[in-house]
Design an enzyme around this catalytic site. Structure first.
Site, PDB file in Angstrom:
ATOM      1  N   ARG A  89      48.466  47.195  63.608  1.00 26.27           N
ATOM      2  CA  ARG A  89      49.452  46.268  63.046  1.00 26.27           C
ATOM      3  C   ARG A  89      48.998  44.822  63.167  1.00 26.27           C
ATOM      4  O   ARG A  89      49.722  43.921  62.712  1.00 26.27           O
ATOM      5  CB  ARG A  89      50.788  46.426  63.771  1.00 26.27           C
ATOM      6  CG  ARG A  89      51.731  47.453  63.131  1.00 26.27           C
ATOM      7  CD  ARG A  89      52.947  47.560  64.015  1.00 26.27           C
ATOM      8  NE  ARG A  89      54.158  47.940  63.354  1.00 26.27           N
ATOM      9  CZ  ARG A  89      54.687  49.166  63.401  1.00 26.27           C
ATOM     10  NH1 ARG A  89      54.068  50.146  64.002  1.00 26.27           N
ATOM     11  NH2 ARG A  89      55.848  49.400  62.829  1.00 26.27           N
ATOM     12  N   ARG A 128      68.654  55.540  58.008  1.00 22.44           N
ATOM     13  CA  ARG A 128      68.006  56.222  59.133  1.00 22.44           C
ATOM     14  C   ARG A 128      68.680  55.855  60.451  1.00 22.44           C
ATOM     15  O   ARG A 128      68.858  56.700  61.329  1.00 22.44           O
ATOM     16  CB  ARG A 128      66.507  55.876  59.178  1.00 22.44           C
ATOM     17  CG  ARG A 128      65.754  56.680  60.238  1.00 22.44           C
ATOM     18  CD  ARG A 128      64.267  56.452  60.170  1.00 22.44           C
ATOM     19  NE  ARG A 128      63.890  55.139  60.667  1.00 22.44           N
ATOM     20  CZ  ARG A 128      62.639  54.667  60.672  1.00 22.44           C
ATOM     21  NH1 ARG A 128      61.653  55.403  60.194  1.00 22.44           N
ATOM     22  NH2 ARG A 128      62.377  53.480  61.161  1.00 22.44           N
ATOM     23  N   ARG A 134      68.537  55.398  65.830  1.00 23.61           N
ATOM     24  CA  ARG A 134      67.437  54.515  66.254  1.00 23.61           C
ATOM     25  C   ARG A 134      67.942  53.085  66.333  1.00 23.61           C
ATOM     26  O   ARG A 134      68.422  52.548  65.336  1.00 23.61           O
ATOM     27  CB  ARG A 134      66.268  54.646  65.256  1.00 23.61           C
ATOM     28  CG  ARG A 134      64.937  54.693  65.959  1.00 23.61           C
ATOM     29  CD  ARG A 134      63.830  54.846  64.960  1.00 23.61           C
ATOM     30  NE  ARG A 134      63.049  53.619  64.889  1.00 23.61           N
ATOM     31  CZ  ARG A 134      61.861  53.520  64.343  1.00 23.61           C
ATOM     32  NH1 ARG A 134      61.297  54.581  63.813  1.00 23.61           N
ATOM     33  NH2 ARG A 134      61.218  52.382  64.335  1.00 23.61           N
ATOM     34  N   ARG A 145      61.796  42.881  61.425  1.00 22.83           N
ATOM     35  CA  ARG A 145      60.590  43.731  61.358  1.00 22.83           C
ATOM     36  C   ARG A 145      59.840  43.515  60.041  1.00 22.83           C
ATOM     37  O   ARG A 145      58.611  43.537  60.004  1.00 22.83           O
ATOM     38  CB  ARG A 145      60.971  45.207  61.538  1.00 22.83           C
ATOM     39  CG  ARG A 145      61.303  45.526  63.010  1.00 22.83           C
ATOM     40  CD  ARG A 145      62.191  46.745  63.166  1.00 22.83           C
ATOM     41  NE  ARG A 145      61.570  47.965  62.704  1.00 22.83           N
ATOM     42  CZ  ARG A 145      62.269  49.037  62.324  1.00 22.83           C
ATOM     43  NH1 ARG A 145      63.581  49.040  62.353  1.00 22.83           N
ATOM     44  NH2 ARG A 145      61.618  50.116  61.911  1.00 22.83           N
TER      45      ARG A 145
HETATM   46  P1  AMP Z   1      57.366  52.327  64.206  1.00 19.86           P
HETATM   47  O1  AMP Z   1      57.899  53.593  64.768  1.00 19.86           O
HETATM   48  O2  AMP Z   1      55.929  52.438  63.776  1.00 19.86           O
HETATM   49  O3  AMP Z   1      58.256  51.748  63.131  1.00 19.86           O
HETATM   50  O4  AMP Z   1      57.358  51.253  65.393  1.00 19.86           O
HETATM   51  C1  AMP Z   1      58.560  50.859  66.034  1.00 19.86           C
HETATM   52  C2  AMP Z   1      58.304  49.619  66.869  1.00 19.86           C
HETATM   53  O5  AMP Z   1      57.331  49.923  67.880  1.00 19.86           O
HETATM   54  C3  AMP Z   1      57.731  48.434  66.112  1.00 19.86           C
HETATM   55  O6  AMP Z   1      58.754  47.651  65.500  1.00 19.86           O
HETATM   56  C4  AMP Z   1      57.028  47.676  67.248  1.00 19.86           C
HETATM   57  O7  AMP Z   1      57.960  46.990  68.061  1.00 19.86           O
HETATM   58  C5  AMP Z   1      56.473  48.828  68.094  1.00 19.86           C
HETATM   59  N1  AMP Z   1      55.116  49.210  67.650  1.00 19.86           N
HETATM   60  C6  AMP Z   1      54.729  50.418  67.146  1.00 19.86           C
HETATM   61  N2  AMP Z   1      53.427  50.428  66.851  1.00 19.86           N
HETATM   62  C7  AMP Z   1      52.959  49.182  67.161  1.00 19.86           C
HETATM   63  C8  AMP Z   1      51.701  48.546  67.048  1.00 19.86           C
HETATM   64  N3  AMP Z   1      50.627  49.202  66.536  1.00 19.86           N
HETATM   65  N4  AMP Z   1      51.608  47.262  67.449  1.00 19.86           N
HETATM   66  C9  AMP Z   1      52.657  46.591  67.971  1.00 19.86           C
HETATM   67  N5  AMP Z   1      53.877  47.116  68.075  1.00 19.86           N
HETATM   68  C10 AMP Z   1      54.047  48.411  67.675  1.00 19.86           C
END
Ligand code: AMP
Length: 191
Positions: A89, A128, A134, A145
């Site tokens: 990311r 969702r 969540r 986000r």
């Molecule tokens: P996701 O399930 O991929 O939507 O991730 C949910 C949250 O987890 C994100 O909004 C970030 O806060 C954190 N997160 C997940 N993957 C990463 C990453 N590669 N780098 C930084 N934060 C992450």
């Protein structure tokens, strides 16, 4: 060894298609978000730390994310390849991923970017949040986000274009149609 990143903004369908692709191609599905959520449930130190950032819609710091990457690569030495979902990311994460995979002689093959507009993202994630509970799927955090995606993650599109690895797919429509397009584009681009 087949290593693919499924890329896109929150709510673009990365998780859904990563699960399907990992199953179809027998690859290991690495979702950093799923790992953090399970660490939160288990109340680990990593989970407690990550939660502070996730609840605000901010990115978890690179050093914590990279630790998760390194331990997963270490623990999954027998994997036939990886589907990276929600990772990388940031540019720092992308460079670290390249370094690690190149060191192992198993470079990243493709980055598949799912395109979905903001209105659809907000609609999907609010739904969702209601269905799954969540906590980061509420409108204020969703907007944060999306903003973080645009500022910190979208620059990776250029990074992977320069490497000639980026393929874009329309992420709007029926899941099965989108998934068929993903499979087609992979088959066309991987010899
Ligand atoms: P996701 O399930 O991929 O939507 O991730 C949910 C949250 O987890 C994100 O909004 C970030 O806060 C954190 N997160 C997940 N993957 C990463 C990453 N590669 N780098 C930084 N934060 C992450």
């Amino acid at each position: 060894m087949l290593n693919i990143v499924i890329f896109g903004p929150p709510g673009s369908g990365k998780g859904t298609h990563s699960v399907k692709l990992a199953e179809k191609k027998q690859l290991y599905h690495l979702s950093t978000g799923d790992i953090f959520r399970s660490q939160i449930v288990n109340k680990t130190i990593l989970g407690l730390e990550a939660k502070q950032y996730m609840d605000k819609g901010a990115l978890v710091p690179d050093d914590l994310v990279i630790k998760v990457l390194l331990s997963t690569l270490e623990n999954q030495k027998d994997a036939k390849g990886f589907i990276f979902d929600g990772f990388p990311r940031t540019i720092i994460q992308a460079q670290k991923l390249d370094d690690e995979l190149n060191k192992k002689g198993i470079p990243l093959k493709l980055v598949i970017s799912l395109k979905v507009n903001d209105e659809e993202i907000i609609k999907r994630l609010v739904k969702r949040g209601i269905d799954s509970g969540r906590t980061d799927d509420n409108e204020a955090v969703i907007k944060q986000r999306i903003d973080v995606y645009n500022k910190q993650t979208a620059p990776l599109l250029d990074y992977y274009t320069r490497q000639n690895k980026l393929l874009c797919i329309d992420g709007f429509g029926e899941i099965e149609d989108i998934f068929a397009n993903i499979c087609k584009i992979i088959d066309e681009n991987i010899k």
